[in-house]
Design an enzyme around this catalytic site. Structure first.
Site, PDB file in Angstrom:
ATOM      1  N   VAL A   2     -22.742   6.437   3.669  1.00  0.00           N
ATOM      2  CA  VAL A   2     -23.033   5.946   5.026  1.00  0.00           C
ATOM      3  C   VAL A   2     -22.106   6.631   6.029  1.00  0.00           C
ATOM      4  O   VAL A   2     -22.544   7.113   7.085  1.00  0.00           O
ATOM      5  CB  VAL A   2     -22.891   4.407   5.104  1.00  0.00           C
ATOM      6  CG1 VAL A   2     -22.947   3.919   6.547  1.00  0.00           C
ATOM      7  CG2 VAL A   2     -23.987   3.729   4.273  1.00  0.00           C
TER       8      VAL A   2
ATOM      9  N   TYR B 149     -13.523   6.084 -14.055  1.00  0.00           N
ATOM     10  CA  TYR B 149     -13.287   5.052 -13.035  1.00  0.00           C
ATOM     11  C   TYR B 149     -13.910   3.717 -13.477  1.00  0.00           C
ATOM     12  O   TYR B 149     -13.259   2.672 -13.452  1.00  0.00           O
ATOM     13  CB  TYR B 149     -13.878   5.525 -11.710  1.00  0.00           C
ATOM     14  CG  TYR B 149     -13.926   4.490 -10.613  1.00  0.00           C
ATOM     15  CD1 TYR B 149     -12.779   4.110  -9.933  1.00  0.00           C
ATOM     16  CD2 TYR B 149     -15.140   3.896 -10.241  1.00  0.00           C
ATOM     17  CE1 TYR B 149     -12.824   3.172  -8.915  1.00  0.00           C
ATOM     18  CE2 TYR B 149     -15.197   2.960  -9.224  1.00  0.00           C
ATOM     19  CZ  TYR B 149     -14.042   2.595  -8.564  1.00  0.00           C
ATOM     20  OH  TYR B 149     -14.100   1.656  -7.562  1.00  0.00           O
TER      21      TYR B 149
ATOM     22  N   LYS C 165     -11.883   0.266 -14.496  1.00  0.00           N
ATOM     23  CA  LYS C 165     -12.182  -1.001 -13.801  1.00  0.00           C
ATOM     24  C   LYS C 165     -12.647  -2.069 -14.801  1.00  0.00           C
ATOM     25  O   LYS C 165     -12.416  -3.258 -14.608  1.00  0.00           O
ATOM     26  CB  LYS C 165     -13.267  -0.773 -12.744  1.00  0.00           C
ATOM     27  CG  LYS C 165     -12.769  -0.029 -11.512  1.00  0.00           C
ATOM     28  CD  LYS C 165     -11.921  -0.940 -10.661  1.00  0.00           C
ATOM     29  CE  LYS C 165     -11.455  -0.282  -9.395  1.00  0.00           C
ATOM     30  NZ  LYS C 165     -10.584  -1.165  -8.599  1.00  0.00           N
TER      31      LYS C 165
ATOM     32  N   SER D 153     -16.056  -2.702  -9.918  1.00  0.00           N
ATOM     33  CA  SER D 153     -17.143  -1.876  -9.382  1.00  0.00           C
ATOM     34  C   SER D 153     -18.394  -1.948 -10.251  1.00  0.00           C
ATOM     35  O   SER D 153     -18.312  -2.184 -11.466  1.00  0.00           O
ATOM     36  CB  SER D 153     -16.628  -0.435  -9.330  1.00  0.00           C
ATOM     37  OG  SER D 153     -17.663   0.476  -9.546  1.00  0.00           O
TER      38      SER D 153
ATOM     39  N   ILE E  98       1.914   0.624  -6.495  1.00  0.00           N
ATOM     40  CA  ILE E  98       1.756  -0.449  -7.493  1.00  0.00           C
ATOM     41  C   ILE E  98       2.186   0.006  -8.886  1.00  0.00           C
ATOM     42  O   ILE E  98       2.451  -0.814  -9.756  1.00  0.00           O
ATOM     43  CB  ILE E  98       0.306  -1.008  -7.562  1.00  0.00           C
ATOM     44  CG1 ILE E  98      -0.716   0.108  -7.812  1.00  0.00           C
ATOM     45  CG2 ILE E  98      -0.029  -1.803  -6.314  1.00  0.00           C
ATOM     46  CD1 ILE E  98      -2.068  -0.413  -8.272  1.00  0.00           C
TER      47      ILE E  98
ATOM     48  N   ASP F 136       0.857  -1.190   0.000  1.00  0.00           N
ATOM     49  CA  ASP F 136       0.000   0.000   0.000  1.00  0.00           C
ATOM     50  C   ASP F 136       0.894   1.241   0.000  1.00  0.00           C
ATOM     51  O   ASP F 136       1.933   1.252   0.656  1.00  0.00           O
ATOM     52  CB  ASP F 136      -0.891  -0.008   1.262  1.00  0.00           C
ATOM     53  CG  ASP F 136      -2.153   0.820   1.085  1.00  0.00           C
ATOM     54  OD1 ASP F 136      -3.257   0.270   1.177  1.00  0.00           O
ATOM     55  OD2 ASP F 136      -2.024   2.050   0.856  1.00  0.00           O
TER      56      ASP F 136
HETATM   57  N1  LIG Z   1     -15.925   0.944  -1.186  1.00  0.00           N
HETATM   58  C1  LIG Z   1     -16.744   0.613  -2.164  1.00  0.00           C
HETATM   59  O1  LIG Z   1     -17.957   0.813  -2.067  1.00  0.00           O
HETATM   60  C2  LIG Z   1     -16.224  -0.041  -3.422  1.00  0.00           C
HETATM   61  C3  LIG Z   1     -17.135  -0.364  -4.430  1.00  0.00           C
HETATM   62  C4  LIG Z   1     -16.674  -0.953  -5.598  1.00  0.00           C
HETATM   63  C5  LIG Z   1     -15.328  -1.257  -5.732  1.00  0.00           C
HETATM   64  N2  LIG Z   1     -14.454  -0.923  -4.751  1.00  0.00           N
HETATM   65  C6  LIG Z   1     -13.035  -1.244  -4.955  1.00  0.00           C
HETATM   66  O2  LIG Z   1     -12.527  -1.907  -3.816  1.00  0.00           O
HETATM   67  C7  LIG Z   1     -11.150  -1.588  -3.650  1.00  0.00           C
HETATM   68  C8  LIG Z   1     -10.905  -1.086  -2.232  1.00  0.00           C
HETATM   69  O3  LIG Z   1     -11.647   0.112  -2.029  1.00  0.00           O
HETATM   70  P1  LIG Z   1     -11.815   0.811  -0.609  1.00  0.00           P
HETATM   71  O4  LIG Z   1     -13.199   1.287  -0.528  1.00  0.00           O
HETATM   72  O5  LIG Z   1     -11.266  -0.070   0.444  1.00  0.00           O
HETATM   73  O6  LIG Z   1     -10.899   2.108  -0.811  1.00  0.00           O
HETATM   74  P2  LIG Z   1      -9.651   2.641   0.015  1.00  0.00           P
HETATM   75  O7  LIG Z   1      -9.287   3.963  -0.593  1.00  0.00           O
HETATM   76  O8  LIG Z   1      -9.913   2.604   1.465  1.00  0.00           O
HETATM   77  O9  LIG Z   1      -8.538   1.555  -0.339  1.00  0.00           O
HETATM   78  C9  LIG Z   1      -7.668   1.656  -1.439  1.00  0.00           C
HETATM   79  C10 LIG Z   1      -6.256   1.403  -0.923  1.00  0.00           C
HETATM   80  O10 LIG Z   1      -5.350   1.412  -2.032  1.00  0.00           O
HETATM   81  C11 LIG Z   1      -4.206   2.173  -1.675  1.00  0.00           C
HETATM   82  N3  LIG Z   1      -3.626   2.689  -2.927  1.00  0.00           N
HETATM   83  C12 LIG Z   1      -4.178   3.597  -3.771  1.00  0.00           C
HETATM   84  N4  LIG Z   1      -3.353   3.815  -4.818  1.00  0.00           N
HETATM   85  C13 LIG Z   1      -2.267   3.002  -4.622  1.00  0.00           C
HETATM   86  C14 LIG Z   1      -1.072   2.789  -5.355  1.00  0.00           C
HETATM   87  N5  LIG Z   1      -0.817   3.441  -6.499  1.00  0.00           N
HETATM   88  N6  LIG Z   1      -0.180   1.900  -4.878  1.00  0.00           N
HETATM   89  C15 LIG Z   1      -0.407   1.240  -3.702  1.00  0.00           C
HETATM   90  N7  LIG Z   1      -1.523   1.415  -2.971  1.00  0.00           N
HETATM   91  C16 LIG Z   1      -2.443   2.292  -3.430  1.00  0.00           C
HETATM   92  C17 LIG Z   1      -4.732   3.262  -0.751  1.00  0.00           C
HETATM   93  O11 LIG Z   1      -3.744   3.839   0.069  1.00  0.00           O
HETATM   94  C18 LIG Z   1      -5.778   2.488   0.046  1.00  0.00           C
HETATM   95  O12 LIG Z   1      -5.217   1.889   1.189  1.00  0.00           O
HETATM   96  C19 LIG Z   1     -10.818  -0.570  -4.740  1.00  0.00           C
HETATM   97  O13 LIG Z   1     -10.236  -1.259  -5.826  1.00  0.00           O
HETATM   98  C20 LIG Z   1     -12.161  -0.015  -5.137  1.00  0.00           C
HETATM   99  O14 LIG Z   1     -12.167   0.454  -6.457  1.00  0.00           O
HETATM  100  C21 LIG Z   1     -14.859  -0.320  -3.597  1.00  0.00           C
END
Ligand SMILES: NC(=O)c1ccc[n+]([C@@H]2O[C@H](COP(=O)([O-])OP(=O)(O)OC[C@H]3O[C@@H](n4cnc5c(N)ncnc54)[C@H](O)[C@@H]3O)[C@@H](O)[C@H]2O)c1
Length: 324
Positions: A196, A152, A156, A126, A62, A34
């Site tokens: 939420v 976005y 995805k 997503s 990443i 991360d």
């Molecule tokens: N939360 C939702 O409702 C939801 C819905 C659909 C999809 N998603 C997907 O689920 C995954 C997790 O989402 P989340 O809600 O936990 O978000 P989040 O922002 O809490 O988690 C994303 C994590 O990725 C890390 N990150 C971002 N860019 C990075 C990089 N270049 N290199 C390394 N780390 C990096 C961030 O620091 C963070 O810890 C994502 O891929 C998101 O697109 C989430």
């Protein structure tokens, strides 16, 4: 029998940190990658509390970090890829930035995985891949056309094509989970399901919540522990598949707002309505029956129970520090 470690990109984020806890509980060694752009080490505190031996944190991006060297050294059996640029609006302001993290970054993860002999990549995608769906087609199934209407959603969606080609060309197995609006403890306010968290914070602070549009827009809210369970099951099942992870239930933003007040107790305050975001999807819900067949998964947490847990978490951790 748990053998090789699992590497979780984005493991310090909202969903990732819950997943890491679940994996450690199940006896896995977990490597978290991360860059801490939206995640934090504080999110991993509970996981750390389970004993330091199981958790290895690597502050790495990443896009330009040396993932291959890391995977070569750690030899994960599976990679769960959650790291992403997660903000839909940000993707519209900076499509190149979104593509860099979400497509190029994902490609770097896939490349490193196949070069180091990882067996499987599990990817978080997503509902944005589907775009707006005609009400008659709700809840949307995985085989419906993908017409993303944000960058976005587009990035995805692009990764799904890469996953298929990596599987066909290099035998790298995958499962892609299409997440609806995930909510739960530790969620930030910017992510897709952030409404939420936004409402909870307003209610606790005694402020009026703001709603974009008239609040009749609907979303499919799925609790984070249920989502974690789907990722966990995907370690062993669901190869080569894209699976919706959702409740199939539409809840309007107005209903959510009222329900959260009912659960929190206290005096109800009308929300402040402001202009809707142009192009915002009006109705959303996903059909998760395929995940039921292939992962034996279903969302078991009711919205009421999930929201109770969100408030319990604020009560236990945040209220005292942030909201006096
Ligand atoms: N939360 C939702 O409702 C939801 C819905 C659909 C999809 N998603 C997907 O689920 C995954 C997790 O989402 P989340 O809600 O936990 O978000 P989040 O922002 O809490 O988690 C994303 C994590 O990725 C890390 N990150 C971002 N860019 C990075 C990089 N270049 N290199 C390394 N780390 C990096 C961030 O620091 C963070 O810890 C994502 O891929 C998101 O697109 C989430």
């Amino acid at each position: 029998m748990v053998s090789s470690p699992v590497l979780v990109t984005g493991g310090a984020g909202f969903i990732g940190s819950h997943l890491v806890e679940r994996l450690i509980d199940a006896g896995y060694e977990v490597d978290v990658v991360d860059n801490l752009s939206t995640g934090s080490l504080a999110n991993l505190r509970t996981a750390r509390g389970k004993g330091d031996r199981g958790l290895h944190f690597h502050k790495l991006d990443i896009v330009d970090g040396d993932l291959e060297a890391l995977m070569m050294r750690r030899q994960p059996g599976a990679v769960i890829h959650l790291a992403a640029q997660v903000n839909v609006r940000e993707s519209m302001l900076d499509p190149v930035g979104d593509l860099t993290t979400n497509v190029v970054g994902s490609l770097r993860v896939l490349e490193a995985a196949r070069r180091t002999g990882v067996s499987k990549v599990i990817f978080a995608t997503s509902a944005g891949i589907y775009g707006a769906i005609a009400p008659k087609d709700l809840p949307v199934r995985e085989d419906m056309p993908h017409n993303p209407d944000s960058f976005y959603g587009l990035s995805k969606d692009a990764v799904l094509a890469y996953l298929r080609l990596f599987r066909a060309s290099f035998d790298l197995e995958y499962t892609a989970l299409v997440l609806a609006n995930v909510y739960g403890p530790r969620q930030g306010m910017l992510a897709e399901g952030g409404v939420v968290a936004k409402f909870a914070q307003a209610i606790i602070a005694g402020e009026q919540a703001s709603i974009l549009g008239d609040g009749s827009q609907t979303r499919d809210f799925v609790y984070v522990e249920d989502v974690v369970d789907a990722f966990y099951r995907s370690l062993e099942q669901g190869g080569g598949l894209t699976l919706n992870i959702a409740t199939g239930i539409e809840t309007s933003i107005n209903t959510l707002h009222k329900e959260m007040y009912r659960i929190a107790g206290g005096e109800y305050r009308q929300p402040i309505y402001s202009q809707a975001i142009p192009g915002e999807i009006l109705r959303s819900s996903l059909d998760a029956r395929r995940a039921g067949w292939y992962l034996r998964w279903h969302a078991s947490t009711t919205l009421e129970r999930g929201l109770e847990r969100v408030f319990e978490w604020y009560e236990a951790t945040v209220t005292r520090t942030s909201f006096g």
